[in-house]
Design an enzyme around this catalytic site. Structure first.
Site, PDB file in Angstrom:
ATOM      1  N   TYR A 144       0.853  -1.266  -0.111  1.00 39.34           N
ATOM      2  CA  TYR A 144      -0.058  -0.011  -0.061  1.00 39.34           C
ATOM      3  C   TYR A 144       0.742   1.225  -0.022  1.00 39.34           C
ATOM      4  O   TYR A 144       0.457   2.423   0.143  1.00 39.34           O
ATOM      5  CB  TYR A 144      -0.861  -0.004   1.179  1.00 39.34           C
ATOM      6  CG  TYR A 144      -2.295  -0.525   1.192  1.00 39.34           C
ATOM      7  CD1 TYR A 144      -2.484  -1.628   0.341  1.00 39.34           C
ATOM      8  CD2 TYR A 144      -3.480   0.090   1.607  1.00 39.34           C
ATOM      9  CE1 TYR A 144      -3.455  -2.367   0.022  1.00 39.34           C
ATOM     10  CE2 TYR A 144      -4.507  -0.708   1.434  1.00 39.34           C
ATOM     11  CZ  TYR A 144      -4.566  -1.693   0.649  1.00 39.34           C
ATOM     12  OH  TYR A 144      -6.098  -2.441   0.584  1.00 39.34           O
ATOM     13  N   LYS A 214       1.284 -13.707   5.654  1.00 39.70           N
ATOM     14  CA  LYS A 214       1.269 -14.828   4.698  1.00 39.70           C
ATOM     15  C   LYS A 214       2.796 -15.191   4.335  1.00 39.70           C
ATOM     16  O   LYS A 214       3.276 -15.054   3.300  1.00 39.70           O
ATOM     17  CB  LYS A 214       0.803 -14.174   3.325  1.00 39.70           C
ATOM     18  CG  LYS A 214      -0.756 -14.179   3.078  1.00 39.70           C
ATOM     19  CD  LYS A 214      -1.514 -15.545   3.171  1.00 39.70           C
ATOM     20  CE  LYS A 214      -1.004 -16.079   1.775  1.00 39.70           C
ATOM     21  NZ  LYS A 214      -1.730 -17.626   1.578  1.00 39.70           N
ATOM     22  N   ASP A 280      -5.049 -16.579   5.262  1.00 46.24           N
ATOM     23  CA  ASP A 280      -6.275 -17.269   4.804  1.00 46.24           C
ATOM     24  C   ASP A 280      -6.784 -18.266   5.722  1.00 46.24           C
ATOM     25  O   ASP A 280      -8.037 -18.185   5.804  1.00 46.24           O
ATOM     26  CB  ASP A 280      -5.816 -18.367   3.469  1.00 46.24           C
ATOM     27  CG  ASP A 280      -4.399 -18.860   3.488  1.00 46.24           C
ATOM     28  OD1 ASP A 280      -3.687 -18.585   4.545  1.00 46.24           O
ATOM     29  OD2 ASP A 280      -4.342 -19.527   2.657  1.00 46.24           O
ATOM     30  N   ASP A 304      -6.578  -4.507   5.650  1.00 48.43           N
ATOM     31  CA  ASP A 304      -7.662  -4.152   5.176  1.00 48.43           C
ATOM     32  C   ASP A 304      -8.888  -5.019   4.754  1.00 48.43           C
ATOM     33  O   ASP A 304     -10.066  -4.782   5.110  1.00 48.43           O
ATOM     34  CB  ASP A 304      -7.382  -3.435   3.628  1.00 48.43           C
ATOM     35  CG  ASP A 304      -8.151  -2.590   3.332  1.00 48.43           C
ATOM     36  OD1 ASP A 304      -9.109  -2.092   3.639  1.00 48.43           O
ATOM     37  OD2 ASP A 304      -7.761  -1.970   2.047  1.00 48.43           O
TER      38      ASP A 304
END
Ligand code: NAD
Length: 415
Positions: A144, A214, A280, A304
């Site tokens: 971002y 992740k 996930d 987000d």
């Protein structure tokens, strides 16, 4: 900000506010009445906020030709704490997003989003009362950061050349049509975010902090985020936390039973458990076993997605509050997580809970906990009584439909 790094709030602070665009003015008007009433009721006039209106967004552009005047930025700097409604993202040129500009200028590195269920709120969850989490989203780094290059531009060509020729990268699948985005994640940036999350868990006596990442795929950014987090927890909070990494080590050395016992004793002794989850899997677990998660520390993009997904579990963005904070300088901007919903501007129909609960976060941050609690309880009662705005009314089988302003009045009545 005191020299000891703790906020010293006067009894009559000046707090700048931005009403916001679209539905902003409607929900701000309803919310400010609630804040003033709660403070009056809690402190009998001894404490009071002096609201200072500052301009930003469409109203500002109309009056001054600027979307974010320097005077507004200066007020946010001078007064440390501010609250705002949603702002339109100007289309085309100039400023990318007013919110991003604020976060960058004040280095508001924590995006704080509590996710709490109010009884009676329509929810897609089977047992929504088990959802009670606080998200610490890193606000200044990650993909971002805005370092990206469109395919075909000289910059993208230059970067591609560097990657292929100098770095020997062979993994560009379609090099002729590839755009690039860079994902900066630093040790300092990760540490200050995770430090704030652990401190918050300790201050509020919460059971755990989960580092969501992740790192299985992006080892040197997200994986490093996790490892730096564990290092920091074990070094800076030794004695106050117990980490999964320590558990793994004990398990290796002394066996599973001993490790489990250590974990049990630590948790019972009020130590905060530091664990991690791959993003996930976390999104699955947050639906299946929400009771296992309390404070969440995560990077910008994950944060987000996670914020909106979790908000939906407890009633959606009409009731989702937020804050952007720099715990070192004390700067904090409190705001609803939703946007300006322009179709509903000036209809007096939208849910003001998002801004009301952002105000609760602000009062807690200021240490005005009695006023914060009055509002939280009154919002809870108003929803339990099924006296709600259109977003909830449409999902409830029964109830009384209120306007934005009427909802604010009802919260005041229920204090
Ligand atoms: P939005 O959040 O404004 O609205 C999406 C939908 O959510 C609305 O149509 C409405 O049905 C619902 N909703 C939003 N707020 C609600 C409330 N208080 N009560 C009940 N329902 C509510 O998203 P959008 O339409 O994608 O964005 C509109 C504008 O807002 C854009 O310019 C966007 O850039 C901006 N925006 C600003 C912020 C901010 O200032 N923090 C955040 C997100 C989007």
């Amino acid at each position: 900000m005191g020299s000891n790094g703790k906020l010293e709030v006067p009894h009559h602070p000046i707090i700048p506010f931005i009403e916001g665009d679209g539905i902003g003015p409607d929900i701000w008007r309803a919310s400010v009445r609630v804040f003033d009433a709660a403070i009056e009721k809690a402190y009998f006039g001894e404490r009071k906020i002096h609201w200072l209106k500052v301009l930003a967004g469409e109203e500002s552009f109309r009056q001054t030709g600027e979307w974010m005047p320097e005077a507004t930025m200066q007020a946010f700097k001078d007064y440390l704490i501010a609250i705002k409604g949603p702002l339109t993202t100007p289309v085309g040129g100039g400023i990318r997003s007013l919110n991003v500009a604020l976060r960058q200028e004040l280095d508001l590195y924590v995006c704080l989003r509590p996710v709490k269920y109010f009884e009676g709120t329509p929810s897609p969850m089977w047992q929504p009362e088990k959802v009670n989490m606080v998200i610490f989203r890193e606000n200044t780094e990650d993909i971002y950061a805005g370092i990206e290059y469109m395919t075909g531009t000289p910059e993208a060509e230059k970067l591609k050349h560097f990657l292929v020729e100098e770095m020997g990268v062979k993994k560009l699948r379609f090099p002729d049509t590839t755009s690039f985005g860079i994902k900066p994640v630093s040790k300092e940036g990760s540490e200050r975010l995770i430090r704030s999350a652990i401190q918050y868990a300790l201050d509020n006596k919460l059971p755990s902090v989960t580092i969501v990442h992740k790192g299985n795929i992006m080892k040197f950014t997200e994986g490093a985020f996790k490892n730096w987090g564990y290092d920091l927890a074990e070094n800076e909070f030794a004695g106050e936390v117990y980490t999964w990494r320590q558990w793994e080590k004990t398990k290796e050395e002394s066996g599973e039973a001993v490790a489990n016992e250590e974990m049990r004793i630590s948790a019972m002794g009020g130590k905060v458990i530091i664990k991690d989850a791959i993003a996930d899997n976390f999104l699955q677990q947050a639906l299946l076993n929400p009771q296992d998660y309390s404070v969440i520390a995560t990077l910008n993009l994950n944060g987000d997605y996670i914020s909106d997904a979790l908000a939906a579990q407890v009633g959606g963005i009409g009731i989702a509050p937020g804050a952007n904070i720099n715990y070192l300088t004390g700067h904090a901007v409190f705001e609803a997580t939703h946007g300006t919903a322009p179709r509903f501007a000036n209809t007096n129909t939208m849910n003001p809970s998002s801004v009301i609960l952002s105000g609760v976060m602000m009062l807690e941050y200021m240490g005005w906990r009695d006023a914060a609690e009055l509002i939280t309880n009154a919002v809870g009662k108003t929803i339990r009584n099924k006296t709600v705005t259109i977003d909830f009314y449409n999902l409830m089988k029964e109830g009384t439909l209120l306007k934005t302003s009427e909802f604010g009045d009802e919260v005041v009545r229920n204090m």
